[in-house]
Design a protein around this motif. Sequence first.
Motif, short mmCIF file in Angstrom:
data_model
loop_
_atom_site.label_atom_id
_atom_site.label_comp_id
_atom_site.label_asym_id
_atom_site.label_seq_id
_atom_site.Cartn_x
_atom_site.Cartn_y
_atom_site.Cartn_z
N TRP A 30 0.83 -1.21 0.00
CA TRP A 30 0.00 0.00 0.00
C TRP A 30 0.86 1.26 0.00
CZ3 TRP A 30 -4.53 1.51 -1.36
CH2 TRP A 30 -5.11 2.67 -0.85
N ASN B 144 2.23 1.53 -3.60
CA ASN B 144 1.35 1.52 -4.76
C ASN B 144 0.04 2.30 -4.61
OD1 ASN B 144 3.09 -0.34 -6.19
ND2 ASN B 144 2.31 -1.95 -4.83
N SER C 132 -0.38 5.05 -7.42
CA SER C 132 -0.57 4.52 -8.78
C SER C 132 -1.90 3.78 -8.89
CB SER C 132 0.59 3.60 -9.16
OG SER C 132 0.68 2.50 -8.27
N MET C 133 -2.33 3.11 -7.83
CA MET C 133 -3.63 2.46 -7.86
C MET C 133 -4.76 3.48 -7.97
SD MET C 133 -3.35 -0.61 -5.04
CE MET C 133 -5.05 -1.11 -5.32
N PHE D 90 -4.94 4.59 -11.59
CA PHE D 90 -5.26 3.57 -12.59
C PHE D 90 -6.69 3.71 -13.13
CE2 PHE D 90 -7.07 -0.42 -13.97
CZ PHE D 90 -6.11 -0.92 -14.83
N LEU E 292 -3.92 -8.02 -2.72
CA LEU E 292 -4.45 -7.17 -3.79
C LEU E 292 -5.91 -6.81 -3.54
CD1 LEU E 292 -2.83 -8.78 -6.97
CD2 LEU E 292 -2.55 -6.42 -6.21
N GLN F 248 -7.48 -2.95 -2.94
CA GLN F 248 -8.55 -2.39 -3.76
C GLN F 248 -9.71 -1.90 -2.89
OE1 GLN F 248 -9.12 -5.65 -6.49
NE2 GLN F 248 -7.36 -5.05 -7.74
N ARG G 201 -8.59 1.43 -1.48
CA ARG G 201 -8.73 2.47 -2.51
C ARG G 201 -10.18 2.97 -2.58
NH1 ARG G 201 -7.20 0.65 -8.42
NH2 ARG G 201 -8.92 -0.77 -7.96
N ASP H 262 -8.74 -3.26 -12.61
CA ASP H 262 -7.45 -3.90 -12.40
C ASP H 262 -7.62 -5.17 -11.57
OD1 ASP H 262 -8.18 -2.46 -10.17
OD2 ASP H 262 -6.20 -1.62 -9.78
#
Length: 470
Positions: A48, A51, A54-55, A58, A161, A165, A168, A301
């Motif tokens: 986390w 990324n 960038s997440m 995306f 992952l 998500q 996010r 993603d």
Amino acid sequence: MNKFHSSEIIQGSQLESVRLTAIKKLAQQAFKPRTDNYNLQGDALESWSKNADSMGRFLSQERAEIKKFQLAKIRSLVDNAYKNVPFYRELYGACGYEEGGISSFSDFEQLPIVNKGLLSSFDARMIVNDPEALELANTSRTSGSSGKPFTIYSDDDDIVLDHLQVMRFYNSCLQRPLQKHDWIYMLHHSGLAFSSLHGMYRTFQLPDLLPSTPLGEHLMLLRPKLLVTLPSYLPLILKHKAEVKMSGVEAILTNSESSTQLERSYYSQALGLPVFDEYSSEEVGLIATQCAHGQYHAIEDGVYLEVVNADVRGYGNVVCTDLNNELMPLIRFDHGDVARQKLEPERCACGSDCTTLYEINGRRDDAFRTREYHLVPSASILAAVDDILVTPDRTLEAFRLTQKSAETIELMTRYVGAPHKKMEEILLQLKERLSCLFGYSIELLHREVDALPEQKSYKRRSIVREWELN
């Protein structure tokens, strides 16, 4: 080790009131997943930290870039499944598929659609890419709303992952990054993979919400920023409106049950807070999340989403390909849900250029009602069945719960072997759990059947209410 669990938050002399002791007892019933360990928390925290930015970018990329990413993932996923998973080797081989055969989404959408019934008819070693990894794999076993138990296997990378998500999505609901000291308060039978990330981004979970639960008092104590709940609990939350606002809750998130936008808008206005919905499943994880403009955007993603066999109104079957789970590939997996997809490519006002759904009509169980005709959440009933019947017992092939009256529920089961416990023990445990949800003692009848009666429904339902209030 610096981990936080729900039971550790209700402590200290100032919390030893009778009312908050009730919170503690309820919180202790929450299931603690094996993934919630220090090492895996650390992996998620590190990922986390690296990324998160960038997440976040995306899902607002140009559509062409998103589709380029997805096609590359799909090519790799299909080829690996064809080479390493016996089920897909046989299925795709019968269709004439050859390695490297995916060069477009049109090619991909020629592959057969699979479903839970088909996959569950095969031995686990036939549907994973590494049978030797099964012993250490993460598992979840669920009935969903079909009454047909199904086991999902995943590796640690998939768990991490999926969790990122979800985080996010929390950021998008808050319209700001979730802070390390922020609390998430879950009124839900199913918690997150991690109770915290080394003490940061902490969650508190109550598996059920009862009319007597001192929710407002505890919200004032913990002061969470997000409230994650079943839609069925929104009326109870509204009774604590003042405390919800004063505690600093900034947004409410709903999932696991169908709810209408009209319903969510009503509670949003009544509580003075935004209410966002998510579309997810035990099999795939997050599928689509709602933005501030009411649109559901696919988590592209993590999933490739199709709506197939649409009718004249645009409603069709939801078919998902999980882009994260390489251990047990779910490729063109039919959830049995129905949705309406936005076909015109147009960037949403929220900035997302992802596949958009106007409406989702899934998980259509008949909600049970108390003798006062209060709703008993379908998701909580299914959670009780999963905990007591489904998860510990691989011999249970199918079940259905039917509400016959305000005090009477019938359980139909079909076993392919001996139950994991004596049926008297199972029924007593389930009766106690359901009685707690109803708020009074119910009578639980049991009938073992050779096959569940067919129903006039677009998908089999496991919860049916035959009783109506006169």
